[in-house]
Motif scaffolding. Structure first.
Motif, mmCIF file in Angstrom:
data_model
loop_
_atom_site.group_PDB
_atom_site.id
_atom_site.type_symbol
_atom_site.label_atom_id
_atom_site.label_comp_id
_atom_site.label_asym_id
_atom_site.label_seq_id
_atom_site.Cartn_x
_atom_site.Cartn_y
_atom_site.Cartn_z
ATOM 1 N N LYS A 1 0.831 -1.207 0.000
ATOM 2 C CA LYS A 1 0.000 0.000 0.000
ATOM 3 C C LYS A 1 0.864 1.255 0.000
ATOM 4 C CE LYS A 1 -3.653 2.335 2.643
ATOM 5 N NZ LYS A 1 -4.529 2.260 3.835
ATOM 6 N N LYS A 2 1.864 1.293 0.872
ATOM 7 C CA LYS A 2 2.706 2.483 0.954
ATOM 8 C C LYS A 2 3.664 2.573 -0.230
ATOM 9 C CE LYS A 2 2.158 2.804 5.915
ATOM 10 N NZ LYS A 2 2.778 2.806 7.251
ATOM 11 N N GLY A 3 4.089 1.411 -0.732
ATOM 12 C CA GLY A 3 4.911 1.430 -1.936
ATOM 13 C C GLY A 3 4.152 1.989 -3.118
ATOM 14 N N LEU A 4 2.905 1.579 -3.261
ATOM 15 C CA LEU A 4 2.081 2.089 -4.359
ATOM 16 C C LEU A 4 1.789 3.577 -4.197
ATOM 17 C CD1 LEU A 4 -0.457 -0.850 -4.848
ATOM 18 C CD2 LEU A 4 1.620 -0.350 -6.149
ATOM 19 N N ALA A 5 1.672 4.027 -2.961
ATOM 20 C CA ALA A 5 1.450 5.454 -2.716
ATOM 21 C C ALA A 5 2.650 6.267 -3.194
ATOM 22 C CB ALA A 5 1.192 5.701 -1.230
ATOM 23 N N LEU A 6 3.841 5.734 -2.964
ATOM 24 C CA LEU A 6 5.043 6.422 -3.428
ATOM 25 C C LEU A 6 5.092 6.461 -4.956
ATOM 26 C CD1 LEU A 6 7.785 7.737 -2.628
ATOM 27 C CD2 LEU A 6 8.787 5.490 -3.005
ATOM 28 N N ILE A 7 4.739 5.336 -5.585
ATOM 29 C CA ILE A 7 4.725 5.293 -7.045
ATOM 30 C C ILE A 7 3.712 6.295 -7.598
ATOM 31 C CG2 ILE A 7 4.132 3.867 -9.038
ATOM 32 C CD1 ILE A 7 5.324 1.489 -7.519
ATOM 33 N N THR A 8 2.557 6.384 -6.958
ATOM 34 C CA THR A 8 1.546 7.355 -7.390
ATOM 35 C C THR A 8 2.081 8.771 -7.286
ATOM 36 O OG1 THR A 8 -0.275 5.900 -6.731
ATOM 37 C CG2 THR A 8 -0.776 8.248 -6.955
ATOM 38 N N ALA A 9 2.784 9.061 -6.194
ATOM 39 C CA ALA A 9 3.386 10.388 -6.030
ATOM 40 C C ALA A 9 4.388 10.646 -7.148
ATOM 41 C CB ALA A 9 4.055 10.494 -4.670
ATOM 42 N N TRP A 10 5.171 9.638 -7.484
ATOM 43 C CA TRP A 10 6.153 9.772 -8.560
ATOM 44 C C TRP A 10 5.453 9.998 -9.903
ATOM 45 C CZ3 TRP A 10 7.014 7.090 -13.055
ATOM 46 C CH2 TRP A 10 8.230 7.359 -13.719
ATOM 47 N N GLN A 11 4.385 9.251 -10.150
ATOM 48 C CA GLN A 11 3.676 9.363 -11.424
ATOM 49 C C GLN A 11 3.109 10.759 -11.656
ATOM 50 O OE1 GLN A 11 1.256 5.566 -10.785
ATOM 51 N NE2 GLN A 11 1.358 5.650 -13.008
ATOM 52 N N HIS A 12 2.778 11.457 -10.580
ATOM 53 C CA HIS A 12 2.167 12.783 -10.698
ATOM 54 C C HIS A 12 3.129 13.903 -10.316
ATOM 55 C CE1 HIS A 12 -1.304 10.014 -10.359
ATOM 56 N NE2 HIS A 12 -1.876 10.866 -11.188
#
Length: 312
Positions: A221-232
């Protein structure tokens, strides 16, 4: 690996256990002009300058998916204009990667992980391996830190973000297509030696902490949150991820902050400083968290008197 998944070590595992060729499929179908113009900003991009020389600093994540590509036009233009691509590690030398993994991540012949974990920890590991569909015999000679990172890489792949689609592989494919020189800031041997520097007790704690986070879903969950932050290109979210890390007291968090970031960032800054003095234009890609905060590489360069501009 800590749940933020920002270290190239995940790439090393995928390359060691599967293919190691930088021919990312995202390059096999050229992007149209419309695709290029509509590509969103991703990651973090800085420009450092010194006496007419320029070094672009791009923050990456070390996993990915085909939808990440093409990258933001500002990034691809900077890379195309650069004389060389510089990564944390040049992962094309598979023989060297395998030697490094064997040296730092595998017990000598006659030893196994069963001799280095408590019975309770060993049972938890076997349960996690069963969930992941990985036979225990496949990892029996791996050290705890390596098994941990492998399980995390596998979990991220199941979540749709395999290391084979990581940004570094894509950048290497671009560099190959454009006949661009590739250099590295560090070596695989050095990076893996940092993990191997953990004591047996610390490796067991590292394993148990991450097994618990994998089991309850918080790691992904937190890894995906970081990826989402990176994507945007959400720098506020990236900063929040770093601040959360700094507030934690776990073995994993302390190791990432003190060793994998604080110890490595000054050395990265030293290498980039050399690039600024010797190369007209260079493009450096490192994990995004290396570029965040008052101990990040851009701020270290700024403190040394270099002009550093945040492009986005």
């Amino acid at each position: 690996m800590h749940r933020h998944f920002v270290l190239v070590v995940t790439l090393l595992f995928s390359l060691f256990f599967s293919s190691a060729h930088a021919d990312n499929t995202a390059l096999k179908t050229p992007a149209t002009s419309a695709q290029k113009s509509s590509a969103p900003q991703r990651g973090v991009l800085y420009r450092a300058s010194y006496r007419g020389n320029t070094c672009y600093l791009f923050g990456t994540v070390h996993v990915g998916q085909a939808a990440f590509y093409p990258l933001e036009p500002q990034v691809t233009r900077a890379l195309s204009a650069a004389d060389k691509l510089v990564l944390e590690v040049d992962i094309r030398d598979t023989a060297m990667l395998q030697q490094s993994v064997m040296r730092h991540g595998i017990y000598p012949e006659g030893q196994s992980i069963t001799q280095h974990l408590s019975n309770a920890s060993l049972e938890k590991l076997k349960q996690a391996l069963q969930v992941a569909g990985t036979p225990f015999d496949n990892v029996a000679r791996m050290k705890p830190w390596m098994v941990t990172n492998l399980l995390i890489a596998q979990a991220m792949a199941r979540a749709g973000y395999p290391t084979e689609q990581g940004i570094e592989l894509y950048l290497l494919a671009v560099a190959k297509k454009e006949n661009k020189l590739v250099q590295q800031l560090e070596t695989a041997d050095y990076q893996l030696s940092l993990f191997n520097g953990l004591s047996d007790a610390q490796q067991e704690e590292y394993l148990l902490e991450n097994l618990a986070q994998l089991a309850d879903g918080s790691a992904i969950k937190k890894g995906l949150a970081l990826i989402t932050a990176w994507q945007h290109a959400d720098n506020r979210a990236l900063q929040a991820a770093l601040q959360e890390l700094q507030s934690e007291q776990s073995t994993s968090a302390k190791f990432l902050q003190r060793v994998l970031l604080d110890e490595r960032n000054p050395n990265m800054a030293n290498k980039i400083e050399t690039l600024l003095k010797t190369d007209k234009k260079s493009f450096v890609a490192v994990g995004a968290l290396h570029l965040i905060g008052d101990k990040g590489v851009p701020e270290l360069l700024r403190q040394r008197g270099y002009k550093v501009q945040k492009l986005y």
